[in-house]
Each structure stands twice: as C-alpha cells, then as structure tokens.
Scaffold this motif. Structure first.
Motif, PDB file in Angstrom:
ATOM      1  N   THR A 134       2.515   9.924   3.589  1.00 60.40           N
ATOM      2  CA  THR A 134       2.960   8.936   4.673  1.00 60.40           C
ATOM      3  C   THR A 134       4.295   8.332   3.932  1.00 60.40           C
ATOM      4  OG1 THR A 134       1.652   7.048   3.462  1.00 60.40           O
ATOM      5  CG2 THR A 134       0.953   8.279   5.418  1.00 60.40           C
ATOM      6  N   SER A 135       5.025   8.018   4.917  1.00 54.42           N
ATOM      7  CA  SER A 135       6.531   7.264   4.903  1.00 54.42           C
ATOM      8  C   SER A 135       6.715   6.278   5.628  1.00 54.42           C
ATOM      9  CB  SER A 135       7.531   8.126   4.673  1.00 54.42           C
ATOM     10  OG  SER A 135       8.942   7.626   4.234  1.00 54.42           O
ATOM     11  N   ASP A 136       7.309   5.278   5.176  1.00 56.85           N
ATOM     12  CA  ASP A 136       7.712   3.955   6.116  1.00 56.85           C
ATOM     13  C   ASP A 136       6.660   2.892   6.326  1.00 56.85           C
ATOM     14  OD1 ASP A 136       9.884   2.410   7.942  1.00 56.85           O
ATOM     15  OD2 ASP A 136       8.185   3.096   9.389  1.00 56.85           O
ATOM     16  N   THR A 137       5.443   3.617   6.879  1.00 57.90           N
ATOM     17  CA  THR A 137       4.284   2.905   6.832  1.00 57.90           C
ATOM     18  C   THR A 137       2.953   3.829   6.656  1.00 57.90           C
ATOM     19  OG1 THR A 137       2.910   1.519   8.473  1.00 57.90           O
ATOM     20  CG2 THR A 137       3.767   3.597   9.423  1.00 57.90           C
ATOM     21  N   ASP A 138       2.164   3.215   6.056  1.00 56.13           N
ATOM     22  CA  ASP A 138       0.990   3.883   5.170  1.00 56.13           C
ATOM     23  C   ASP A 138      -0.256   3.952   6.015  1.00 56.13           C
ATOM     24  OD1 ASP A 138      -0.207   5.266   3.356  1.00 56.13           O
ATOM     25  OD2 ASP A 138      -0.787   3.391   2.246  1.00 56.13           O
ATOM     26  N   ALA A 139      -1.121   4.782   5.717  1.00 57.51           N
ATOM     27  CA  ALA A 139      -2.427   4.934   6.276  1.00 57.51           C
ATOM     28  C   ALA A 139      -3.292   4.933   5.052  1.00 57.51           C
ATOM     29  CB  ALA A 139      -2.730   6.343   7.202  1.00 57.51           C
ATOM     30  N   PRO A 140      -3.485   3.719   4.431  1.00 63.21           N
ATOM     31  CA  PRO A 140      -4.123   3.671   3.474  1.00 63.21           C
ATOM     32  C   PRO A 140      -5.542   4.228   3.095  1.00 63.21           C
ATOM     33  CG  PRO A 140      -4.056   1.514   4.392  1.00 63.21           C
ATOM     34  CD  PRO A 140      -3.272   2.454   5.268  1.00 63.21           C
ATOM     35  N   ASN A 141      -6.400   3.961   4.160  1.00 64.67           N
ATOM     36  CA  ASN A 141      -7.840   4.646   4.256  1.00 64.67           C
ATOM     37  C   ASN A 141      -7.839   5.851   4.512  1.00 64.67           C
ATOM     38  OD1 ASN A 141      -8.559   2.125   3.044  1.00 64.67           O
ATOM     39  ND2 ASN A 141      -8.509   1.047   4.985  1.00 64.67           N
ATOM     40  N   SER A 142      -6.985   6.880   4.158  1.00 62.96           N
ATOM     41  CA  SER A 142      -6.985   7.962   4.488  1.00 62.96           C
ATOM     42  C   SER A 142      -6.948   9.107   3.400  1.00 62.96           C
ATOM     43  CB  SER A 142      -6.058   8.269   5.443  1.00 62.96           C
ATOM     44  OG  SER A 142      -4.579   8.496   4.811  1.00 62.96           O
ATOM     45  N   SER A 199      18.587   6.491   2.236  1.00 62.47           N
ATOM     46  CA  SER A 199      17.737   6.656   1.095  1.00 62.47           C
ATOM     47  C   SER A 199      16.117   6.975   0.928  1.00 62.47           C
ATOM     48  CB  SER A 199      17.841   5.831  -0.056  1.00 62.47           C
ATOM     49  OG  SER A 199      19.411   5.647  -0.415  1.00 62.47           O
ATOM     50  N   LEU A 200      15.323   6.274   1.987  1.00 67.37           N
ATOM     51  CA  LEU A 200      14.016   6.488   2.298  1.00 67.37           C
ATOM     52  C   LEU A 200      13.912   7.856   2.651  1.00 67.37           C
ATOM     53  CD1 LEU A 200      11.394   4.978   2.200  1.00 67.37           C
ATOM     54  CD2 LEU A 200      11.865   4.101   4.610  1.00 67.37           C
ATOM     55  N   GLY A 201      14.683   8.164   3.572  1.00 69.61           N
ATOM     56  CA  GLY A 201      14.370   9.740   4.046  1.00 69.61           C
ATOM     57  C   GLY A 201      14.630  10.769   3.004  1.00 69.61           C
ATOM     58  N   TYR A 202      15.758  10.450   2.002  1.00 75.38           N
ATOM     59  CA  TYR A 202      15.846  11.406   0.944  1.00 75.38           C
ATOM     60  C   TYR A 202      14.628  11.568   0.088  1.00 75.38           C
ATOM     61  CZ  TYR A 202      18.350  13.659  -2.594  1.00 75.38           C
ATOM     62  OH  TYR A 202      18.974  14.703  -3.660  1.00 75.38           O
ATOM     63  N   LEU A 203      14.207   9.820  -0.226  1.00 69.77           N
ATOM     64  CA  LEU A 203      12.904  10.121  -1.217  1.00 69.77           C
ATOM     65  C   LEU A 203      11.832  10.639  -0.465  1.00 69.77           C
ATOM     66  CD1 LEU A 203      11.975   8.811  -3.740  1.00 69.77           C
ATOM     67  CD2 LEU A 203      11.493   6.556  -2.464  1.00 69.77           C
ATOM     68  N   THR A 204      11.612  10.478   0.911  1.00 70.52           N
ATOM     69  CA  THR A 204      10.368  11.189   1.478  1.00 70.52           C
ATOM     70  C   THR A 204      10.480  12.686   1.001  1.00 70.52           C
ATOM     71  OG1 THR A 204      10.363   9.447   3.095  1.00 70.52           O
ATOM     72  CG2 THR A 204       9.324  11.527   3.630  1.00 70.52           C
ATOM     73  N   ALA A 205      11.750  13.305   1.434  1.00 73.06           N
ATOM     74  CA  ALA A 205      11.787  14.763   1.234  1.00 73.06           C
ATOM     75  C   ALA A 205      11.586  15.170  -0.128  1.00 73.06           C
ATOM     76  CB  ALA A 205      13.086  15.217   1.692  1.00 73.06           C
ATOM     77  N   TRP A 206      11.857  14.431  -1.069  1.00 70.58           N
ATOM     78  CA  TRP A 206      12.043  14.732  -2.673  1.00 70.58           C
ATOM     79  C   TRP A 206      10.442  14.458  -3.014  1.00 70.58           C
ATOM     80  CZ3 TRP A 206       9.786  11.478  -6.565  1.00 70.58           C
ATOM     81  CH2 TRP A 206      10.244  12.061  -7.863  1.00 70.58           C
ATOM     82  N   ALA A 207       9.780  13.635  -2.523  1.00 72.79           N
ATOM     83  CA  ALA A 207       8.351  13.271  -2.869  1.00 72.79           C
ATOM     84  C   ALA A 207       7.425  14.551  -2.350  1.00 72.79           C
ATOM     85  CB  ALA A 207       7.720  11.973  -2.359  1.00 72.79           C
ATOM     86  N   GLY A 208       7.820  14.958  -1.060  1.00 69.89           N
ATOM     87  CA  GLY A 208       7.047  16.143  -0.322  1.00 69.89           C
ATOM     88  C   GLY A 208       7.083  17.319  -1.298  1.00 69.89           C
ATOM     89  N   LEU A 264       7.979   3.572  -4.362  1.00 68.07           N
ATOM     90  CA  LEU A 264       8.492   2.378  -3.950  1.00 68.07           C
ATOM     91  C   LEU A 264      10.232   2.523  -4.051  1.00 68.07           C
ATOM     92  CD1 LEU A 264       8.273  -0.459  -3.035  1.00 68.07           C
ATOM     93  CD2 LEU A 264       8.646  -1.301  -5.268  1.00 68.07           C
ATOM     94  N   LEU A 265      10.817   2.549  -2.797  1.00 67.61           N
ATOM     95  CA  LEU A 265      12.229   2.638  -3.033  1.00 67.61           C
ATOM     96  C   LEU A 265      12.941   1.541  -3.779  1.00 67.61           C
ATOM     97  CD1 LEU A 265      14.543   4.179  -1.953  1.00 67.61           C
ATOM     98  CD2 LEU A 265      14.649   2.801   0.022  1.00 67.61           C
ATOM     99  N   PHE A 291       2.026   7.708  -0.623  1.00 67.98           N
ATOM    100  CA  PHE A 291       2.733   6.674   0.174  1.00 67.98           C
ATOM    101  C   PHE A 291       4.285   6.835  -0.341  1.00 67.98           C
ATOM    102  CE2 PHE A 291       3.312   2.055   1.682  1.00 67.98           C
ATOM    103  CZ  PHE A 291       4.108   2.424   2.843  1.00 67.98           C
ATOM    104  N   VAL A 292       5.342   6.558   0.667  1.00 69.37           N
ATOM    105  CA  VAL A 292       6.336   6.653   0.220  1.00 69.37           C
ATOM    106  C   VAL A 292       7.046   5.216   0.841  1.00 69.37           C
ATOM    107  CG1 VAL A 292       9.022   7.255   0.168  1.00 69.37           C
ATOM    108  CG2 VAL A 292       7.270   9.076   0.143  1.00 69.37           C
TER     109      VAL A 292
END
Length: 338
Positions: free
Chosen positions: A124-132, A280-289, A321-322, A137-138
């Motif tokens: 997940t990125s930007d907003t989470d689904a914590p109970n999944s 940067s959030l988008g970049y970090l999402t791709a990196w984490a993926g 965490l960004l 989570f980015v």
C-alpha cells in the motif's frame, strides 16, 4: 457520489492488459532467456487528479532508473468497488506487484488476500490497509506530523481560539481519518479555546468541497477556520472563502498540491499547505515494490537514491516512511512544479 459505469471499469482493466502486453501468460521465461523486468501497477484512489499524477511521475522516473515496468490505473471516482475490480483485473494479468492507495481498507482486505494467494505481491502507498495481508506500507508522513502541522498552521491564523470545520474526502480513507483523529485530540489538548465543530466529506471533488465549505459557513456563522483534508478539498475550501468574500475572516489550511493551491496562497484565501514531495512518494513506492519482488529485506535505514538517502523502515508495522511533512507557503510554492 456515483461510481464509474461497468463499461469504464472494464475498459480500465483492459487498458492494463494492453500496457503490460501480458494476455494472461505466465511471467516465467524459458531457461537461458533473460528474465522480464519486474512489473509494478499502481492503483490510486482516483485517476487523473494532480496529486496522483505527481505520484505517477515519480514512479515512472524510478522505473527508468531501476529497470522496472510501471503503470498507473485508477477508478474515475472514489469508488471502492471500482478500485477493487481494477485490482482483480491486475491479478488476472499476473503483474508482479500491485501498489494500492485504498479508498476503503476493509473492502480491499479480501481482494489483497486473494492477490497474495495467487502469488501477486501487494503493497500500500499514500494510505494503508493495516488489517490486511499487504506486505509493506509506503507512508508519506506520520499522522501525528500531518495532523499537528495542519492544526498549528490554522491556529496561528486563528489566534489559538475559535471554531473550525474540516472538509475531508473519502469517508473511509485510512490516512485522512488518522489525521483527523490527531487534529481533534491535539486541538483539545493544545488549543482548549478552539473547537472542531464538524467534519464533512466531499469525495475527491473540488466543486463539492467548495459547496460544502459554503454550507458550513452558513450553518456556523461564527466559523473562523476551515481545513481541506485532501488535495481536492484544500483548494475547494479556499475557493469558497474567496467567492464568499471572507478572506481575512475565515482562514484555510489544507493538504494541497503546490500549483493547485498557489492562486489561493497568493490572494490569502489559503494560508498554508501541509504536504510532502509527492513525486518522491511515487519514486519510493516503485523502489519498495522492486525490493519486495526481488525478495530483498529492508534495513532500518535505507539509501534509496541521492534525494532519499535515509528512508526509515519499521519492521513491526512493515512501514517505510518518506519523512517529515513540508510546509508550502506563497514564498516557496514555485519550488514545486506539480
């Protein structure tokens, strides 16, 4: 708000197949052939708004540097069912990683479970689904950091006293609701002479946000503050103050993208925007993926690139965490081009 038609949802899913050129085939290559690049699909809350377009830009930049394939496919409105349908389509297309900004974490949880069962990585990125069953989570910034920054900025203009209201977006959005909870508790403890009188929800529509803000000013004639809790409601509440000629009497702050909020910062209908570097959030999402797809464990501190040299990872919550939120003002707004 009405969700997208079935035709639009099906079309979005078909587009995914065209983008990746998968046609439902197995992603494994015969022996001796080079492996295909990791394929990451980003599913935002809604397609086409500047915020998620900026995230997409960051993801595309990362894809070029990291050698992955990246695409973004989202619903045309903030519709959990439409978003879930897109995710199911991506699972059927056998992408490697799906990065989701869930509109409704509870509704998305079984979809994520199904994706994982079929061998697709999910973050997940930007907003989470914590109970999944999401694997990571980015996170752009902590709820405390965002909620307190919004409250402090508004209270600075309101003199630490008076009534204010919040115009949020999706009623079930995990990130927005976490920020609002901080604002409510922080206001009560830090600013006892101030009161949060009401929270309303506009979906992801600026015009709806502006209309709701006008209604709030009529309903609460002594209102002196408004918060736009997302990147469409932030300019929406400022627009309402501008058109009702209440600049200097009703103050607004929000989570607005720089160029969308700039006109309101310049005329004073918005006082400040609390955000982060969205690209940067988008970049970090791709990196984490890519890290997840490659099976690489994250360290507590990770060097992503020169601009992101020390990204923190919490193994307990499986969160990267960004960083701290940015305060965007009329003086620095032009540093950001989105």
């Amino acid at each position: 708000m009405r969700g997208p038609t079935k035709t639009l949802v099906v079309a979005a899913v078909l587009i995914v197949g065209v983008v990746f050129g998968l046609n439902g085939c197995d992603s494994r290559e015969p022996a001796g052939m080079a492996a295909k690049p990791v394929r990451i699909a980003f599913v935002p809350k809604v397609a086409g708004i500047p915020y998620f377009e900026a995230m997409n830009t960051g993801g595309q930049a990362a894809a070029k540097q990291l050698g992955v394939e990246w695409t973004s496919v989202g619903p045309v409105t903030v519709d959990p069912a439409a978003q879930a349908s897109i995710v199911r389509g991506l699972v059927d297309q056998r992408v490697d990683v799906i990065a989701i900004a869930p509109n409704d974490p509870k509704a998305m949880a079984p979809v994520i479970t199904d994706a994982r069962a079929k061998g697709v990585h999910v973050i997940t990125s930007d907003t989470d689904a914590p109970n999944s069953d999401r694997e990571l989570f980015v996170n752009q910034a902590t709820p405390d950091g965002i909620g307190r920054a919004l409250t402090d900025a508004l209270m600075l203009k309101m003199g630490g006293a008076g009534k204010y209201a919040i115009v949020s977006c999706g009623e079930t959005a995990e990130n927005l609701n976490a920020w609002i909870a901080v604002q409510r508790s922080y206001t009560a403890t830090r600013y006892p002479r101030a009161q949060l009188v009401e929270t309303v929800y506009a979906g992801e529509d600026k015009d709806t946000a502006a209309a709701l803000a006008k209604d709030l000013m009529v309903k609460h004639p002594d209102l002196t503050g408004l918060v736009g809790e997302c990147t469409t409601s932030a300019p929406g509440v400022a627009e309402a103050v501008r058109t009702q000629q209440k600049i200097g009497r009703v103050f607004t702050v929000g989570v607005g993208t720089p160029q969308a909020i700039k006109p309101y910062l310049l005329d004073g209908s918005a006082s400040l925007s609390v955000l982060w570097n969205v690209e940067s959030l988008g970049y970090l999402t791709a990196w984490a993926g890519k890290q997840i797809a490659d099976g690489k464990p994250l360290d507590r501190t990770n060097k992503v690139n020169l601009e992101l040299p020390a990204i923190k990872f919490d193994p307990t919550t499986k969160t990267v965490l960004l960083g701290d939120p940015l305060l965007i003002t009329r003086e620095n707004v032009d540093q950001f081009k989105y």
